[in-house]
Design an enzyme around this catalytic site. Structure first.
Site, PDB file in Angstrom:
ATOM      1  NE  ARG A   1      -3.993  -0.770  10.117  1.00  0.00           N
ATOM      2  CZ  ARG A   1      -2.935  -0.191   9.561  1.00  0.00           C
ATOM      3  NH1 ARG A   1      -2.998   0.986   9.039  1.00  0.00           N
ATOM      4  NH2 ARG A   1      -1.800  -0.852   9.526  1.00  0.00           N
TER       5      ARG A   1
ATOM      6  CE  LYS B   1      -2.314  -0.783   3.822  1.00  0.00           C
ATOM      7  NZ  LYS B   1      -1.734  -2.079   4.256  1.00  0.00           N
TER       8      LYS B   1
ATOM      9  NE  ARG C   1       6.456   0.189  10.003  1.00  0.00           N
ATOM     10  CZ  ARG C   1       5.245   0.156   9.448  1.00  0.00           C
ATOM     11  NH1 ARG C   1       5.055   0.645   8.233  1.00  0.00           N
ATOM     12  NH2 ARG C   1       4.229  -0.368  10.090  1.00  0.00           N
TER      13      ARG C   1
ATOM     14  NE  ARG D   1       7.045  -2.340   5.819  1.00  0.00           N
ATOM     15  CZ  ARG D   1       5.724  -2.211   5.955  1.00  0.00           C
ATOM     16  NH1 ARG D   1       4.982  -1.865   4.924  1.00  0.00           N
ATOM     17  NH2 ARG D   1       5.157  -2.452   7.112  1.00  0.00           N
TER      18      ARG D   1
ATOM     19  NE  ARG E   1       2.213  -4.209  11.527  1.00  0.00           N
ATOM     20  CZ  ARG E   1       3.121  -4.032  10.567  1.00  0.00           C
ATOM     21  NH1 ARG E   1       4.302  -4.630  10.649  1.00  0.00           N
ATOM     22  NH2 ARG E   1       2.850  -3.286   9.539  1.00  0.00           N
TER      23      ARG E   1
HETATM   24  P1  AMP Z   1       1.055   1.050   9.051  1.00  0.00           P
HETATM   25  O1  AMP Z   1       2.251   1.901   8.808  1.00  0.00           O
HETATM   26  O2  AMP Z   1      -0.122   1.432   8.202  1.00  0.00           O
HETATM   27  O3  AMP Z   1       1.375  -0.425   8.972  1.00  0.00           O
HETATM   28  O4  AMP Z   1       0.590   1.320  10.571  1.00  0.00           O
HETATM   29  C1  AMP Z   1       1.452   1.035  11.654  1.00  0.00           C
HETATM   30  C2  AMP Z   1       0.678   1.006  12.951  1.00  0.00           C
HETATM   31  O5  AMP Z   1       0.044   2.280  13.184  1.00  0.00           O
HETATM   32  C3  AMP Z   1      -0.456  -0.003  13.010  1.00  0.00           C
HETATM   33  O6  AMP Z   1      -0.005  -1.309  13.353  1.00  0.00           O
HETATM   34  C4  AMP Z   1      -1.345   0.614  14.097  1.00  0.00           C
HETATM   35  O7  AMP Z   1      -0.786   0.424  15.383  1.00  0.00           O
HETATM   36  C5  AMP Z   1      -1.232   2.113  13.796  1.00  0.00           C
HETATM   37  N1  AMP Z   1      -2.267   2.574  12.831  1.00  0.00           N
HETATM   38  C6  AMP Z   1      -2.062   3.073  11.572  1.00  0.00           C
HETATM   39  N2  AMP Z   1      -3.231   3.399  10.985  1.00  0.00           N
HETATM   40  C7  AMP Z   1      -4.206   3.076  11.878  1.00  0.00           C
HETATM   41  C8  AMP Z   1      -5.633   3.158  11.861  1.00  0.00           C
HETATM   42  N3  AMP Z   1      -6.304   3.614  10.799  1.00  0.00           N
HETATM   43  N4  AMP Z   1      -6.304   2.727  12.971  1.00  0.00           N
HETATM   44  C9  AMP Z   1      -5.648   2.262  14.050  1.00  0.00           C
HETATM   45  N5  AMP Z   1      -4.310   2.155  14.131  1.00  0.00           N
HETATM   46  C10 AMP Z   1      -3.581   2.556  13.058  1.00  0.00           C
END
Ligand code: AMP
Length: 214
Positions: free
Chosen positions: A88, A13, A160, A127, A171
Protein backbone atom coordinates in the site's frame (compact mmCIF):
# COMPACT_ATOMS: atom_id res chain seq x y z
CA UNK A 1 1.19 -17.87 -9.65
CA UNK A 2 1.63 -14.68 -7.66
CA UNK A 3 -0.66 -11.73 -8.30
CA UNK A 4 -1.07 -8.31 -6.69
CA UNK A 5 -4.47 -6.59 -6.78
CA UNK A 6 -4.26 -2.80 -6.54
CA UNK A 7 -7.03 -0.22 -6.43
CA UNK A 8 -8.91 2.11 -4.10
CA UNK A 9 -10.86 0.85 -1.10
CA UNK A 10 -14.23 -0.48 -2.20
CA UNK A 11 -13.29 -1.14 -5.81
CA UNK A 12 -13.84 -4.88 -5.40
CA UNK A 13 -10.36 -6.24 -4.58
CA UNK A 14 -11.70 -8.51 -1.81
CA UNK A 15 -14.50 -9.90 -3.97
CA UNK A 16 -12.14 -10.63 -6.86
CA UNK A 17 -9.44 -12.09 -4.59
CA UNK A 18 -12.06 -14.45 -3.16
CA UNK A 19 -13.09 -15.49 -6.65
CA UNK A 20 -9.46 -16.12 -7.61
CA UNK A 21 -9.18 -18.30 -4.51
CA UNK A 22 -12.38 -20.26 -5.17
CA UNK A 23 -12.05 -20.63 -8.92
CA UNK A 24 -8.29 -20.62 -9.56
CA UNK A 25 -6.86 -21.93 -6.30
CA UNK A 26 -4.82 -18.82 -5.48
CA UNK A 27 -4.76 -18.18 -1.75
CA UNK A 28 -6.31 -14.82 -0.87
CA UNK A 29 -3.89 -12.90 1.32
CA UNK A 30 -5.81 -9.91 2.64
CA UNK A 31 -3.71 -7.86 5.04
CA UNK A 32 -6.89 -6.07 6.18
CA UNK A 33 -8.47 -9.43 7.12
CA UNK A 34 -5.27 -10.54 8.89
CA UNK A 35 -5.20 -7.31 10.91
CA UNK A 36 -8.92 -7.45 11.77
CA UNK A 37 -8.54 -11.08 12.87
CA UNK A 38 -5.53 -10.19 15.03
CA UNK A 39 -7.51 -7.36 16.62
CA UNK A 40 -10.49 -9.64 17.29
CA UNK A 41 -8.26 -12.28 18.85
CA UNK A 42 -6.60 -9.74 21.14
CA UNK A 43 -3.11 -10.66 19.95
CA UNK A 44 -0.06 -8.45 20.50
CA UNK A 45 -0.71 -6.90 17.11
CA UNK A 46 -3.97 -5.53 18.41
CA UNK A 47 -2.44 -2.72 20.37
CA UNK A 48 -0.22 -1.69 17.49
CA UNK A 49 -2.84 -1.86 14.76
CA UNK A 50 -6.25 -1.08 16.26
CA UNK A 51 -5.94 2.72 16.32
CA UNK A 52 -4.74 2.94 12.74
CA UNK A 53 -7.64 0.87 11.41
CA UNK A 54 -10.18 2.88 13.37
CA UNK A 55 -8.85 6.13 11.95
CA UNK A 56 -8.52 4.82 8.39
CA UNK A 57 -4.75 5.37 8.49
CA UNK A 58 -2.11 2.92 7.33
CA UNK A 59 -0.35 0.63 9.80
CA UNK A 60 3.43 1.40 9.76
CA UNK A 61 5.42 -0.18 6.93
CA UNK A 62 7.85 -2.02 9.18
CA UNK A 63 5.05 -3.84 10.97
CA UNK A 64 3.32 -4.70 7.68
CA UNK A 65 6.53 -6.01 6.10
CA UNK A 66 7.12 -8.28 9.09
CA UNK A 67 3.58 -9.58 8.79
CA UNK A 68 3.82 -10.22 5.05
CA UNK A 69 7.25 -11.90 5.35
CA UNK A 70 5.81 -14.34 7.87
CA UNK A 71 2.68 -14.96 5.78
CA UNK A 72 4.44 -15.44 2.43
CA UNK A 73 7.64 -17.13 3.52
CA UNK A 74 6.86 -18.61 6.98
CA UNK A 75 6.06 -22.21 7.83
CA UNK A 76 2.61 -22.24 6.22
CA UNK A 77 3.48 -20.21 3.15
CA UNK A 78 1.26 -20.79 0.11
CA UNK A 79 2.79 -21.30 -3.35
CA UNK A 80 0.13 -19.49 -5.38
CA UNK A 81 -1.52 -16.41 -4.00
CA UNK A 82 -3.21 -13.10 -4.64
CA UNK A 83 -2.25 -10.14 -2.48
CA UNK A 84 -5.29 -8.05 -1.60
CA UNK A 85 -4.39 -4.84 0.22
CA UNK A 86 -0.61 -5.19 0.12
CA UNK A 87 1.56 -3.35 -0.82
CA UNK A 88 0.00 0.00 0.00
CA UNK A 89 3.07 2.26 -0.03
CA UNK A 90 6.26 2.52 -2.10
CA UNK A 91 8.44 1.31 0.83
CA UNK A 92 6.16 -1.75 1.15
CA UNK A 93 6.54 -2.47 -2.58
CA UNK A 94 10.33 -2.10 -2.34
CA UNK A 95 10.39 -4.34 0.74
CA UNK A 96 8.30 -6.94 -1.09
CA UNK A 97 10.64 -6.85 -4.10
CA UNK A 98 13.56 -7.50 -1.74
CA UNK A 99 11.77 -10.43 -0.12
CA UNK A 100 10.97 -11.92 -3.54
CA UNK A 101 14.60 -11.51 -4.61
CA UNK A 102 15.92 -13.11 -1.38
CA UNK A 103 13.64 -16.11 -1.87
CA UNK A 104 14.14 -16.37 -5.64
CA UNK A 105 10.46 -15.80 -6.29
CA UNK A 106 8.97 -13.76 -9.11
CA UNK A 107 5.74 -11.86 -9.39
CA UNK A 108 3.43 -12.77 -12.29
CA UNK A 109 1.01 -9.83 -12.54
CA UNK A 110 -0.05 -6.60 -10.92
CA UNK A 111 -3.68 -5.80 -11.63
CA UNK A 112 -4.98 -2.33 -10.96
CA UNK A 113 -8.78 -2.22 -10.63
CA UNK A 114 -9.95 1.20 -11.74
CA UNK A 115 -13.27 2.89 -10.98
CA UNK A 116 -14.95 6.26 -11.02
CA UNK A 117 -14.13 7.88 -7.61
CA UNK A 118 -17.76 9.02 -7.20
CA UNK A 119 -18.91 5.42 -7.28
CA UNK A 120 -16.54 4.42 -4.49
CA UNK A 121 -18.17 6.13 -1.50
CA UNK A 122 -21.60 4.68 -2.21
CA UNK A 123 -20.09 1.25 -2.82
CA UNK A 124 -18.20 1.33 0.48
CA UNK A 125 -21.22 2.48 2.48
CA UNK A 126 -23.23 -0.42 1.05
CA UNK A 127 -20.56 -3.05 1.77
CA UNK A 128 -21.36 -5.82 4.23
CA UNK A 129 -18.90 -8.43 5.47
CA UNK A 130 -19.46 -11.85 7.05
CA UNK A 131 -18.19 -12.09 10.62
CA UNK A 132 -17.51 -15.79 10.21
CA UNK A 133 -15.94 -16.33 6.77
CA UNK A 134 -15.11 -12.73 5.65
CA UNK A 135 -17.21 -13.06 2.47
CA UNK A 136 -17.94 -9.62 1.06
CA UNK A 137 -21.33 -8.44 -0.24
CA UNK A 138 -22.70 -5.16 -1.48
CA UNK A 139 -26.30 -4.22 -0.86
CA UNK A 140 -26.35 -2.42 -4.23
CA UNK A 141 -24.14 -4.40 -6.59
CA UNK A 142 -23.78 -7.87 -5.07
CA UNK A 143 -26.60 -8.33 -2.53
CA UNK A 144 -26.87 -11.38 -0.25
CA UNK A 145 -30.17 -13.30 -0.36
CA UNK A 146 -30.85 -12.24 3.26
CA UNK A 147 -29.41 -8.78 4.09
CA UNK A 148 -28.38 -9.98 7.56
CA UNK A 149 -26.88 -13.41 6.77
CA UNK A 150 -24.03 -14.74 4.66
CA UNK A 151 -25.16 -16.83 1.65
CA UNK A 152 -22.10 -19.05 1.97
CA UNK A 153 -22.01 -19.90 5.67
CA UNK A 154 -25.03 -18.27 7.36
CA UNK A 155 -22.75 -16.04 9.46
CA UNK A 156 -23.86 -12.59 10.58
CA UNK A 157 -23.24 -9.76 8.10
CA UNK A 158 -21.92 -6.52 9.55
CA UNK A 159 -20.73 -3.13 8.40
CA UNK A 160 -17.02 -2.58 9.03
CA UNK A 161 -16.38 0.29 11.41
CA UNK A 162 -14.11 1.91 8.84
CA UNK A 163 -16.81 1.72 6.15
CA UNK A 164 -18.74 4.60 7.76
CA UNK A 165 -18.74 7.84 5.80
CA UNK A 166 -16.34 9.80 8.08
CA UNK A 167 -13.61 7.16 7.85
CA UNK A 168 -14.20 6.45 4.15
CA UNK A 169 -13.21 10.02 3.28
CA UNK A 170 -9.95 9.65 5.21
CA UNK A 171 -9.20 6.26 3.63
CA UNK A 172 -9.66 7.70 0.15
CA UNK A 173 -7.26 10.56 0.94
CA UNK A 174 -4.72 8.07 2.28
CA UNK A 175 -5.15 6.00 -0.89
CA UNK A 176 -4.56 8.95 -3.20
CA UNK A 177 -1.47 10.11 -1.36
CA UNK A 178 0.24 6.87 -0.36
CA UNK A 179 -1.06 4.02 -2.51
CA UNK A 180 -1.86 5.51 -5.92
CA UNK A 181 1.87 6.07 -6.71
CA UNK A 182 2.26 2.28 -6.76
CA UNK A 183 0.63 2.14 -10.20
CA UNK A 184 3.53 4.15 -11.61
CA UNK A 185 6.05 2.04 -9.66
CA UNK A 186 4.79 -1.17 -11.30
CA UNK A 187 4.15 0.48 -14.69
CA UNK A 188 7.82 1.43 -14.89
CA UNK A 189 8.70 -2.21 -14.27
CA UNK A 190 6.36 -3.29 -17.08
CA UNK A 191 4.21 -5.28 -14.66
CA UNK A 192 1.03 -3.19 -14.47
CA UNK A 193 -2.26 -4.19 -16.08
CA UNK A 194 -5.29 -1.94 -15.70
CA UNK A 195 -8.71 -3.58 -15.49
CA UNK A 196 -11.96 -1.56 -15.37
CA UNK A 197 -13.92 -2.52 -12.26
CA UNK A 198 -17.39 -1.61 -13.49
CA UNK A 199 -19.97 -4.30 -14.24
CA UNK A 200 -20.85 -7.46 -12.32
CA UNK A 201 -18.26 -9.34 -10.23
CA UNK A 202 -18.24 -12.10 -12.90
CA UNK A 203 -17.54 -9.62 -15.71
CA UNK A 204 -14.67 -8.05 -13.77
CA UNK A 205 -13.35 -11.52 -12.92
CA UNK A 206 -13.29 -12.49 -16.60
CA UNK A 207 -11.26 -9.36 -17.41
CA UNK A 208 -8.79 -10.24 -14.65
CA UNK A 209 -8.42 -13.78 -15.97
CA UNK A 210 -7.74 -12.41 -19.45
CA UNK A 211 -5.19 -9.96 -18.04
CA UNK A 212 -3.26 -12.59 -16.08
CA UNK A 213 -3.37 -14.99 -18.97
CA UNK A 214 -5.30 -17.66 -17.04
P1 AMP B 1 -8.61 -3.22 3.90
O1 AMP B 1 -9.44 -4.32 4.46
O2 AMP B 1 -7.63 -3.69 2.86
O3 AMP B 1 -9.45 -2.05 3.43
O4 AMP B 1 -7.70 -2.66 5.11
C1 AMP B 1 -8.30 -2.10 6.27
C2 AMP B 1 -7.29 -1.31 7.06
O5 AMP B 1 -6.20 -2.17 7.47
C3 AMP B 1 -6.62 -0.17 6.31
O6 AMP B 1 -7.40 1.02 6.31
C4 AMP B 1 -5.32 -0.01 7.11
O7 AMP B 1 -5.56 0.62 8.36
C5 AMP B 1 -4.96 -1.47 7.44
N1 AMP B 1 -4.11 -2.09 6.38
C6 AMP B 1 -4.44 -3.14 5.57
N2 AMP B 1 -3.42 -3.44 4.73
C7 AMP B 1 -2.44 -2.54 5.00
C8 AMP B 1 -1.13 -2.31 4.46
N3 AMP B 1 -0.64 -3.05 3.46
N4 AMP B 1 -0.40 -1.29 4.99
C9 AMP B 1 -0.88 -0.53 6.00
N5 AMP B 1 -2.10 -0.69 6.55
C10 AMP B 1 -2.88 -1.68 6.06
Amino acid sequence: MKVILLGPPGVGKGTQAQKLQQERGLRQISTGDILRQAIKNQTALRQQADDYLRRGELVPDELMLGLIAETLFGAEAPRDYVLDGFPRTIPQAEGLDKLFAQHGVSLDSVIQLSADPDAIVSRLSARRTCRKCNAVYNLLTNPPRDPLRCDACGGELYQREDDRVETITRRLQVYTKQTEPLAEYYRQRGQLKIVPADGTPSEVFQRIINAIGG
